[in-house]
Write a protein that holds these residues in place. Structure first.
Motif, PDB file in Angstrom:
ATOM      1  N   LYS A 201       0.845  -1.187   0.000  1.00  0.00           N
ATOM      2  CA  LYS A 201       0.000   0.000   0.000  1.00  0.00           C
ATOM      3  C   LYS A 201       0.888   1.248   0.000  1.00  0.00           C
ATOM      4  O   LYS A 201       0.723   2.150  -0.822  1.00  0.00           O
ATOM      5  N   THR A 202       1.828   1.263   0.923  1.00  0.00           N
ATOM      6  CA  THR A 202       2.734   2.420   1.008  1.00  0.00           C
ATOM      7  C   THR A 202       3.526   2.549  -0.289  1.00  0.00           C
ATOM      8  O   THR A 202       3.709   3.645  -0.825  1.00  0.00           O
TER       9      THR A 202
ATOM     10  N   ARG B 119       1.419   3.982  -3.058  1.00  0.00           N
ATOM     11  CA  ARG B 119       1.150   5.418  -2.902  1.00  0.00           C
ATOM     12  C   ARG B 119       2.404   6.254  -3.115  1.00  0.00           C
ATOM     13  O   ARG B 119       2.350   7.349  -3.661  1.00  0.00           O
ATOM     14  N   SER B 120       3.534   5.697  -2.696  1.00  0.00           N
ATOM     15  CA  SER B 120       4.777   6.449  -2.856  1.00  0.00           C
ATOM     16  C   SER B 120       5.150   6.560  -4.337  1.00  0.00           C
ATOM     17  O   SER B 120       5.593   7.617  -4.802  1.00  0.00           O
TER      18      SER B 120
ATOM     19  N   LYS C  63       2.986   9.133  -5.806  1.00  0.00           N
ATOM     20  CA  LYS C  63       3.342  10.492  -5.388  1.00  0.00           C
ATOM     21  C   LYS C  63       4.525  11.012  -6.221  1.00  0.00           C
ATOM     22  O   LYS C  63       4.514  12.152  -6.679  1.00  0.00           O
TER      23      LYS C  63
ATOM     24  N   LYS D 113      11.806  11.072   6.955  1.00  0.00           N
ATOM     25  CA  LYS D 113      10.839  11.269   8.034  1.00  0.00           C
ATOM     26  C   LYS D 113      10.023   9.993   8.237  1.00  0.00           C
ATOM     27  O   LYS D 113       9.837   9.539   9.364  1.00  0.00           O
ATOM     28  N   GLU D 114       9.602   9.420   7.098  1.00  0.00           N
ATOM     29  CA  GLU D 114       8.808   8.205   7.167  1.00  0.00           C
ATOM     30  C   GLU D 114       9.572   7.094   7.900  1.00  0.00           C
ATOM     31  O   GLU D 114       9.024   6.418   8.767  1.00  0.00           O
TER      32      GLU D 114
ATOM     33  N   VAL E  24       9.653   7.862  11.604  1.00  0.00           N
ATOM     34  CA  VAL E  24       8.394   7.575  12.283  1.00  0.00           C
ATOM     35  C   VAL E  24       8.236   6.071  12.465  1.00  0.00           C
ATOM     36  O   VAL E  24       7.914   5.577  13.540  1.00  0.00           O
TER      37      VAL E  24
ATOM     38  N   LEU F  78       3.308  12.487  10.979  1.00  0.00           N
ATOM     39  CA  LEU F  78       2.446  11.457  10.394  1.00  0.00           C
ATOM     40  C   LEU F  78       3.028  11.104   9.019  1.00  0.00           C
ATOM     41  O   LEU F  78       3.668  11.941   8.381  1.00  0.00           O
ATOM     42  N   ILE F  79       2.791   9.870   8.565  1.00  0.00           N
ATOM     43  CA  ILE F  79       3.297   9.486   7.246  1.00  0.00           C
ATOM     44  C   ILE F  79       2.292   9.915   6.184  1.00  0.00           C
ATOM     45  O   ILE F  79       1.115   9.537   6.227  1.00  0.00           O
ATOM     46  N   ASP F  80       2.783  10.757   5.259  1.00  0.00           N
ATOM     47  CA  ASP F  80       1.885  11.378   4.278  1.00  0.00           C
ATOM     48  C   ASP F  80       1.179  10.360   3.389  1.00  0.00           C
ATOM     49  O   ASP F  80       0.082  10.604   2.912  1.00  0.00           O
ATOM     50  N   GLU F  81       1.864   9.227   3.141  1.00  0.00           N
ATOM     51  CA  GLU F  81       1.293   8.247   2.206  1.00  0.00           C
ATOM     52  C   GLU F  81       0.235   7.357   2.853  1.00  0.00           C
ATOM     53  O   GLU F  81      -0.381   6.549   2.169  1.00  0.00           O
ATOM     54  N   LEU F  82       0.086   7.467   4.182  1.00  0.00           N
ATOM     55  CA  LEU F  82      -0.887   6.610   4.861  1.00  0.00           C
ATOM     56  C   LEU F  82      -2.087   7.436   5.316  1.00  0.00           C
ATOM     57  O   LEU F  82      -1.952   8.610   5.659  1.00  0.00           O
ATOM     58  N   THR F  83      -3.274   6.798   5.352  1.00  0.00           N
ATOM     59  CA  THR F  83      -4.474   7.492   5.828  1.00  0.00           C
ATOM     60  C   THR F  83      -4.410   7.599   7.345  1.00  0.00           C
ATOM     61  O   THR F  83      -3.539   6.996   7.985  1.00  0.00           O
TER      62      THR F  83
ATOM     63  N   TYR G  18      -6.127  11.685   4.325  1.00  0.00           N
ATOM     64  CA  TYR G  18      -4.664  11.693   4.427  1.00  0.00           C
ATOM     65  C   TYR G  18      -4.234  12.876   5.288  1.00  0.00           C
ATOM     66  O   TYR G  18      -4.963  13.880   5.345  1.00  0.00           O
TER      67      TYR G  18
END
Lengths: 816, 225
Positions: A7-8, A11-12, A15, A325-326, A329, B94-99, B138
């Motif tokens: 999923k990530t 989306r990445s 993006k 950042k990801e 986190v 927060l991770i931008d790619e995740l809801t 998001y």
């Protein structure tokens, strides 16, 4: 967990559309090329794999000197091998290429009219053991029928073609006449073989039909142990457990004793064994699948994937800081290193899958681009096989690991605190930048080397096509006549030549055994008696010519006169070239005239003139010693004519008239003519092919490398938005900003060029060594290619940097 | 819960050596709400990072629930962290790619909670933070206050014993800031230990005890009742 990874990842990729597109595009080209090369290799390897007992099957070929081999064998050898050699289960003998363009007639019966089929391919003369070696399913009849004179076995498809409304059992017993002369009875029908094979034989006339008549002589020459034609093929199947060395030894002994009996003791010539699995690949023995070609395309596919992989590593590590950042986190909330690596590998995997999907869409396009390298008989639909899917899957996994592991490691090493603060290595200027720069340099070295080699290959091809070969090649047409079985002195070719002479628009017509240079080899041994001492000359190139040959091809006389055609003369006239003249040892052309030579077609022949040197082969070889015999009409089947005008439109009309004359004489035969300059071009077929492949390789590698460059420029421009804004506020002009963004990369490309020069020189130089006549490897090629590459790179750099340079600084700084 | 004794941390670059923590000793008891205050560069974030097991001290002792962990390797720290500590950051992270939902779910995935259980716990956390209606959005589609609520939901979803908050209201207006402080107070009342770094005297008043730092040392402790 994996769902979350994908999923990530998805989306990445979405993006970072531009980067993803660059990666997917480059990788898909590489994967598509890799897919095609896999299919080719798989196809080539499928030859010789279908016969049962394949490991016991060998071809018997001829070794006639230390390095000289012939895939064929003397026509008298197979019978002797079958009778005397122990340890063999089967010995098959067949004559291939006997009738490349056969005319087959079904004679008139009471109920049906006469039917004629032209240009039928795959006719061979074979014995019964053929079917003991090559697996065959019999629909009607059996292999023993081939032991009888004038029997023929048809493949099912040809049987259907000839007798569409007769059932298979009833086809047996029908009459077929080959080339107006060989009357046969159908004695069997076999299923078509659908597997890949080098022997596309479909119609089998019993071998005795040739060997027990004089037909064999016109097919492959006299039945002597020293006479070898590649058309005469012999295959043996060893008894289970018998040793191939032992069989080979016995075969060698048989050759030696029989050659001795024939009184040709000095002739080194014997049969050797070649495993069936090797038949397709051994190019020295006329195998079709040249492994070198395969290696070339495999190398190319590898290079394309490598370049695309470099783009991926470069862009991913450049953008790693954006993902920091990801990572921070994820690590803060419990992810360990392994999980981070897995996540980015999943992302790479997804990218590879997308690239593979695009590669499949590109497949038909690349299949066409590579068509010169795709083996005959390999359809585009080869892709529909389970093995292709497995291969792609393995390729995806391997590429994921190779391309993904380094960026994943870089990302997984980020420490959470720094990552969250955005202070990570790889962010703009850091110690990792050298790697990125080295990879860019590497990409451009490859692109530059390709570019220079393409230039050199192109220059050489232009050189050889335009160099004077010692004869005329423009406005000349040549073709072969189908006179294979007609040995009479006044055969049709002579009639045709006279017809053509009368056609307006024709200047000269000549009958000869071949054009001055052609794609082949025709040589003989000569002896010259020099004051009682016999001098021998091996491998003297031979043409039999008529007295128009010199005019048609513009060959120049140095001394003496043209040959006279006198069919009753016992000692024919010959011309020799300068090289042969010097080899024999004549001081001058005039000295040579009037001397006698022995060998070739005549016991004795008289030198009536000396011609200026000309090439009998491509310019890869030096001029060969050559002898031109006055045509006795026995061996000539090449007809060549020149035009009296220079207007190509007139030529076409003239050729039409020649074709009409041809068709009148050779009913049902194909008039297959060539302009002589095109024939010369075909001598360089493999070089021209290489050139085409290299052009594509160069184009694609420049394309992929430049895509990578675009990605990096976009990224750099984004990273330095604030810096650019401040510089502009302080008064920097747009050109100054462009220079700021591109200086570093230009330096890298210049460095790449400098490194590329010696590599390109080395490859170009060694490639040119294949030619006896070569263009100069001029120094200016190198800077010209380097400047060309630099201009391409600059165009890209500046067009993509311009947007960043033009941005309004106030806006940029406000956003910051 | 936390016992830090004579802890030192020095940051070194090629030319400069900066002492971030200088022989510091701090104790935090189970169920406490402690605020750490001090000027920029006094070492409070470094302390928080060490407490949060994101960084290792150079020397000194650090007992977490009675266990010495000062020299744990990354894997051990990561393991201890994911089961025991929740984080709230000033910049939400927060991770931008995740809801919203997926961001909150993340810690549960890493602690290996089953999917059904995850759903229940994420929804409960989102409900509690009153952000359930935004579960499929998001981060960039949310206001700062909403983002910080998501971050708090993420910090508590694993039911950690300790929540570390690094200036949790720093990027929020006073209304949203107030709401976040109330959430933290309520969590603390339910038994979660909270250590919060802040510049705001107002926010510090929500804690039981304020540790004031200067130049890598504690200079004063205020106990609030």
């Amino acid at each position: 967990m994996f769902r979350n990874y994908f999923k990530t990842a998805y989306r990445s990729l979405k993006k970072n559309k531009a980067t993803s597109l660059i990666n997917v595009l480059g990788l898909s080209i590489g994967i598509s090329a890799a897919l095609i090369i896999f299919l080719i290799i798989q196809h080539e390897n499928s030859f010789g794999k279908w016969e049962s007992n394949k490991e016991n099957i060998f071809r018997v070929y001829t070794q006639w000197s230390k390095d000289g081999t012939n895939p064929g064998i003397s026509t008298v050898a197979p019978k002797e091998i079958a009778n005397k050699v122990t340890g063999l289960d089967a010995v098959a003998h067949f004559i291939r290429n006997a009738m490349d363009d056969a005319t087959i007639e079904i004679p008139k019966t009471q109920s049906k009219p006469r039917k004629v089929f032209n240009s039928i391919k795959g006719v061979v003369f074979a014995d019964a053991d053929y079917f003991n070696i090559f697996d065959t399913k019999w629909i009607g009849g059996n292999s023993q029928s081939l032991n009888k004179l004038n029997n023929v076995v048809l493949s099912a498809s040809d049987a259907r073609l000839f007798f569409p409304d007769i059932s298979f059992p009833n086809i047996i017993g029908q009459q077929l006449i080959f080339n107006d002369s060989i009357k046969t009875i159908v004695s069997g029908v076999v299923a078509d073989n659908n597997y890949t094979t080098d022997f596309k034989n479909k119609i089998f006339i019993s071998l005795k039909t040739a060997t027990e008549t004089s037909l064999i002589n016109s097919l492959v020459g006299n039945p002597l142990w020293t006479n070898v034609s590649d058309a005469s093929q012999c295959f043996v199947r060893l008894h289970n457990g018998s040793s191939s060395e032992n069989v080979a030894k016995q075969i060698k002994n048989i050759f030696e004793s029989n050659i001795k009996k024939e009184g040709s003791e000095d002739f080194v010539n014997y049969g050797r064994l070649q495993p069936l699995s090797n038949v397709h690949f051994n190019t020295l023995l006329n195998g079709d699948g040249a492994k070198k070609n395969l290696r070339n395309i495999a190398l190319l596919a590898g290079v394309l994937i490598l370049l695309a992989g470099i783009n991926f590593v470069n862009l991913t590590t450049a953008q790693a800081s954006l993902r920091a950042k990801e990572v921070g986190v994820r690590k803060t909330f419990g992810s360990d290193k392994k999980q981070i690596i897995m996540q980015f590998l999943s992302e790479t995997f997804l990218l590879m899958i997308l690239s593979t999907i695009l590669a499949l869409l590109l497949y038909p396009i690349l299949f066409r681009l590579f068509k010169d390298f795709i083996p005959e008989g390999m359809p585009i639909t080869t892709i529909f096989q389970p093995l292709a899917a497995i291969y792609l899957l393995v390729l995806i996994v391997v590429l994921t690991l190779l391309a993904g592991i380094y960026p994943s490691l870089v990302l997984s090493r980020y420490r959470p605190i720094q990552a969250l603060r955005g202070v990570v290595k790889g962010n703009g200027k850091s110690d990792k930048i050298w790697l990125r720069q080295s990879l860019i340099v590497f990409q451009f070295i490859i692109a530059q080397v390709f570019l220079i080699i393409v230039f050199v290959v192109g220059k050489q091809i232009h050189y050889v096509l335009n160099k004077d070969m010692g004869f005329k090649k423009d406005a000349i047409v040549s073709f072969y006549t189908p006179d294979w079985s007609d040995r009479s002195k006044y055969k049709k070719i002579n009639v045709l030549a006279n017809e053509i002479k009368r056609i307006s628009g024709i200047k000269d017509v000549s009958i000869a055994s071949g054009t001055p240079a052609f794609n082949g080899w025709n040589s003989t041994r000569l002896t010259y008696s020099d004051k009682g001492v016999e001098k021998e000359f091996k491998n003297v190139h031979v043409r039999t010519i008529d007295n128009n040959y010199l005019d048609v091809f513009g060959l120049k006389m140095l001394a003496g006169s043209n040959v006279k055609i006198d069919t009753s003369a016992k000692i024919p006239d010959v011309l020799i070239n300068e090289t042969l003249m010097k080899q024999i040892g004549f001081a001058s052309a005039k000295d040579a005239v009037g001397n006698y030579l022995r060998g070739g077609n005549a016991d004795s022949s008289k030198i009536v003139g000396v011609v200026k040197d000309f090439s009998t082969m491509s310019l890869m070889s030096a001029v060969q010693p050559t002898i031109l015999f006055a045509n006795d009409f026995g061996y000539a089947n090449t007809l060549a004519f020149s035009f009296s005008t220079n207007n190509p439109e007139d030529w076409n009309k003239t050729i039409k008239k020649v074709e009409t004359a041809f068709n009148k004489l050779y009913v049902g035969k194909t008039f297959d003519y060539n302009f002589y300059d095109k024939t010369i071009e075909s001598l360089y077929q493999s070089q021209i092919r290489l050139s085409t492949l290299l052009k594509w390789a160069t184009g694609l590698s420049i394309f992929i490398s430049c895509m990578g460059l675009i990605g990096l420029v976009m990224f750099m421009a984004n990273q330095r938005t604030k810096e650019i804004g401040i510089r502009k506020v302080l008064g920097a002009s747009i050109p100054q900003i462009l220079r700021l963004l591109s200086n570093n990369l230009i330096g890298l490309i210049v460095l790449a060029s400098v490194v590329a020069f010696p590599i390109a020189w080395f490859f170009s130089h060694s490639w040119l060594q294949d030619f006896s006549y070569k263009t100069t490897l001029s120094w200016w090629i190198f800077p010209v290619c380097a400047v060309g590459m630099l201009l391409i790179a600059l165009a890209i750099l500046w067009s993509w940097s311009l947007k960043a340079a033009k941005a309004n600084p106030a806006k940029v700084l406000r956003t910051e | 819960m936390i016992e830090i004794k004579n802890l030192n941390k020095i940051y070194r670059t090629d030319e400069i050596e900066t002492t971030a923590l200088n022989d510091i000793s701090v104790e935090v008891k189970d169920g406490e709400f402690v605020a750490i205050m001090g000027p920029s560069g006094c070492g409070k974030s470094t302390l928080l990072n060490i407490v949060g097991l994101l960084d290792n001290p150079d020397s000194g002792s650090f007992l977490f629930n009675g266990q010495e962990i000062a020299h744990f390797n990354e894997r051990q720290r990561s393991d201890l962290r994911k089961h025991n500590i929740g984080f709230v950051f000033q910049s939400f992270n927060l991770i931008d790619e995740l809801t919203v939902y997926e961001n909150v779910e993340l810690p549960l995935i890493y602690t290996g909670v089953k999917s059904d259980e995850r759903k229940i716990r994420v929804e409960a956390a989102l409900d509690k933070m009153q952000i359930m209606h935004r579960r499929n959005h998001y981060p960039q589609q949310l206001s700062g206050g909403q983002q910080q609520r998501v971050a708090v939901a993420r910090a508590v979803v694993n039911k950690p014993k300790l929540i570390l908050a690094d200036e949790p209201t720093g990027n929020l207006d006073s209304k949203n800031g107030g709401e976040v402080m109330e959430m933290l107070t309520s969590l603390n009342e339910q038994g979660t230990t909270i250590v919060m770094v802040t510049h705001s005297e107002h926010d510090a008043q929500f804690s039981h005890r304020i540790i004031r730092m200067l130049d890598g040392q504690t200079v004063m402790e205020n106990i609030l009742i």
